[in-house]
Scaffold this active site. Structure first.
Site, PDB file in Angstrom:
ATOM      1  N   GLU A 294      35.941  44.298  48.571  1.00  0.00           N
ATOM      2  CA  GLU A 294      37.124  44.763  47.659  1.00  0.00           C
ATOM      3  C   GLU A 294      37.637  43.449  46.895  1.00  0.00           C
ATOM      4  O   GLU A 294      38.778  43.172  47.120  1.00  0.00           O
ATOM      5  CB  GLU A 294      38.217  45.720  48.512  1.00  0.00           C
ATOM      6  N   GLU A 303      38.923  37.794  39.812  1.00  0.00           N
ATOM      7  CA  GLU A 303      39.250  37.480  41.059  1.00  0.00           C
ATOM      8  C   GLU A 303      38.088  37.055  41.996  1.00  0.00           C
ATOM      9  O   GLU A 303      37.675  37.067  42.934  1.00  0.00           O
ATOM     10  CB  GLU A 303      39.647  38.399  41.955  1.00  0.00           C
TER      11      GLU A 303
END
Length: 468
Positions: A294, A303
Site C-alpha cells: 500500500e 511516495e
C-alpha cells in the site's frame, strides 16, 4: 482587520446599460486582489442585486474568498396570503452552496421601498417590535434552507477540520511514520476491502480448487507497517480456502513491534515471518507468488511506489502477481484563492514547488482531469526507466471569459488486480476512501524552495504554480 469588497453578483436580464458585463465585475475584484498581492485579509462580498445570475457568472466565484452573500428583501417572493415569503429555487441553491462554504448570509432591506405604515412602525420602536423583528420572516426562510441541507456523513464530519488546510506529503525515505499515521490508515475499511477483493482473486487464479489443500502461496507484504495488509491477506486466504505463507517487510521497527505482538497473540508464528529491512536490501529465502504493497500516495507515484516495487521485483516469480498492478496520475487546473494564500503565507519561495495534501473544499475545478504518468508492475524490462515527461493542454469550456488558474489538483487511479480499482480521480473515485493520502500530522517540515511554483495534493493532490 479584514476588508470586504462589495461586488455585484451578475447583470440583470434586461437591456440596462448602467451595469457592466458579468465578466467585468469579476475583473474588478481580481484587479484588487492582484494589487494586494493575494492578501488573505481582502475578501469579497457578493450583492445579489435582486436577480438570479447565469451559471457562467456564478462560476466566476467558485474558489474565491467569498465572506458574505447579500440578499435583498425584494428577492423574496410572496404568494397570495403567504407569510413568510419564499425564495426562488435558483437562489435557494445558491444560498445552500454558500452555507456549505461558511459564507455569511446578509439580508438587506431598502428602506426607500418601505410603505408609510412600515416607516411609522419602525419609528414606534414598541416592545412588540423589539420582540418580533420585522426581518424575522426573511431570517426564518434562510434558516429553513439551512435545516433542509443534507447532513454530513460521519466521515465528512471528521474531515471538516482539514478542509483547505495544507499538510506535508509523506516522504517514506526521509521520515519514519508515526503511530498516528498508521492508526488513521487502518480506519480506512473501504481501502482494505478492495485490497482483500484483489488478493482473493489473485489467490483463486494462482491456485485451482483441486490443489487448494496442497499448494502454499508465498505472499510478500512490502511496507507492512502495523500489519493491516497482513491481516487483510490472511482474511483473503481464509475466505478462499487457500494456504498462505506471508513475509511482512518494513524498515520501521516501531511499527513492526505491533506486528510482532499480533503474530504472537493471533498464533501466526508458523504463517507470518516479519523482516525489518529496506525493501531493496532483503535477500528473500524464496520467490514470491504475490507481492502486495500500500505504497500509493495521493498522486499515485509520489511516495515512491514505482521505485520500491521495482526494487522488490527481483523477489517475485516470473509469473508472479503484483498488487497494485498499475496506477495512473491525473492533473486538473483549479482555482482556490484560500489555498494559494495559504501556500504564499509560508513566506518561502520554494513552497510553490512543494506538494501538499489537503481536503479541497472551496475550489473551482476549471477543466476535466487528464491522465499524466502510468506505471505498471511487475516491470518486464529492466531497461525501462521511471523517468516521465508529458505536455498537457487543457480546454476550459465551462469557465467564463476570464478566470484565474491558481494551480493544479492531482489525483490517481490504480488497478489493484484485474477489475479491482482504487483511486481518487473524480469521475471514478472509490467511495469512502480517505487514507490513500497523507494523514494530517502534528509536526511540520520546513523545506527549502527556489522558484515560485507550487504543487498541492487533495485527499487527492494539489499542484500549484504561479497564479495567472
Amino acid at each position: 482587520m479584514q476588508l470586504w469588497l462589495r461586488i455585484p453578483l451578475g447583470k440583470p436580464d434586461d437591456d440596462s446599460k448602467t451595469l457592466q458585463t458579468q465578466d467585468d465585475y469579476w475583473k474588478i475584484w481580481n484587479s484588487f486582489r492582484l494589487l494586494s498581492d493575494h492578501n488573505s485579509k481582502l475578501l469579497v462580498t457578493l450583492d445579489n442585486l435582486n436577480t438570479m445570475p447565469s451559471d457562467n457568472s456564478l462560476n466566476h466565484w467558485y474558489g474565491e474568498p467569498v465572506a458574505a452573500f447579500i440578499i435583498h428583501t425584494d428577492s423574496f417572493l410572496t404568494r397570495d396570503g403567504d407569510n413568510p415569503k419564499h425564495l426562488s429555487e435558483g437562489i435557494q441553491k445558491l444560498i445552500t452552496y454558500f452555507l456549505n462554504h461558511y459564507t455569511q448570509i446578509i439580508i438587506s432591506e431598502n428602506q426607500l421601498n418601505c410603505s408609510k405604515d412600515e416607516e411609522s412602525h419602525l419609528e414606534t420602536n414598541s416592545a412588540e417590535d423589539s420582540r418580533i423583528h420585522r426581518l424575522l420572516p426573511y431570517i426564518d426562510q434562510v434558516r429553513s434552507i439551512y435545516q433542509q441541507m443534507d447532513p454530513l456523513s460521519e466521515q465528512e464530519r471528521s474531515q471538516v477540520a482539514f478542509r483547505d488546510v495544507l499538510h506535508p506529503i509523506l516522504q517514506p525515505f526521509k521520515e519514519i511514520s508515526q503511530s498516528m499515521v498508521y492508526s488513521e490508515q487502518e480506519k480506512d475499511e473501504k481501502k482494505y476491502m478492495e485490497y482483500k477483493r484483489a488478493i482473493c482473486q489473485a489467490l483463486l487464479d494462482r491456485v485451482p480448487d483441486e490443489e487448494a489443500s496442497v499448494i502454499t502461496t508465498v505472499l510478500v507484504v512490502v511496507g507492512a507497517g502495523r500489519g493491516a495488509l497482513v491481516r487483510t491477506s490472511l482474511q483473503a486466504a481464509n475466505e478462499t480456502g487457500r494456504k498462505l505463507k506471508v513475509y511482512a517487510m518494513d524498515r520501521n521497527l516501531n511499527a513492526l513491534a505491533s506486528l510482532y505482538k499480533q503474530r504472537e497473540s493471533m498464533g501466526w508464528n508458523d504463517i507470518v515471518t516479519v523482516i525489518q529491512t529496506d525493501a531493496g536490501h532483503w535477500n528473500a529465502p524464496e520467490k514470491a507468488d504475490i507481492l502486495v504493497g500500500e505504497l500509493l500516495g495521493c498522486f499515485g507515484d509520489n511516495e515512491l511506489a514505482s521505485e520500491i516495487l521495482d526494487g522488490t521485483q527481483r523477489i517475485l516469480k516470473k509469473d508472479g502477481i503484483s498488487i497494485p498492478s498499475s496506477y495512473t496520475s491525473f492533473l486538473q487546473p483549479v482555482k482556490s484563492s484560500k489555498l494559494y494564500s495559504a501556500v504564499k503565507a509560508k513566506e518561502q519561495i520554494l513552497t510553490f514547488e512543494t506538494a501538499f495534501v489537503t481536503k479541497m473544499h472551496n475550489v473551482a475545478r476549471l477543466a476535466p482531469c487528464q491522465p499524466l504518468f502510468t506505471f505498471t508492475h511487475p516491470k518486464r524490462s529492466i531497461k525501462e526507466s521511471n523517468r516521465r515527461y508529458r505536455k498537457l493542454q487543457f480546454v476550459m469550456p465551462d469557465v467564463p471569459e476570464s478566470t484565474m488558474v491558481h494551480g493544479f489538483a492531482g489525483y490517481f487511479d490504480a488497478t489493484l488486480y484485474k477489475d479491482v480499482h482504487l483511486g481518487t480521480e473524480p469521475s471514478k473515485a472509490t467511495p469512502d476512501v480517505f487514507s490513500c493520502k497523507r494523514v494530517p500530522h502534528s509536526s511540520q517540515h520546513d523545506i527549502s524552495f527556489y522558484r515560485p511554483y507550487d504543487i498541492i495534493v487533495e485527499l487527492s493532490t494539489l499542484l500549484y504554480w504561479p497564479a495567472s
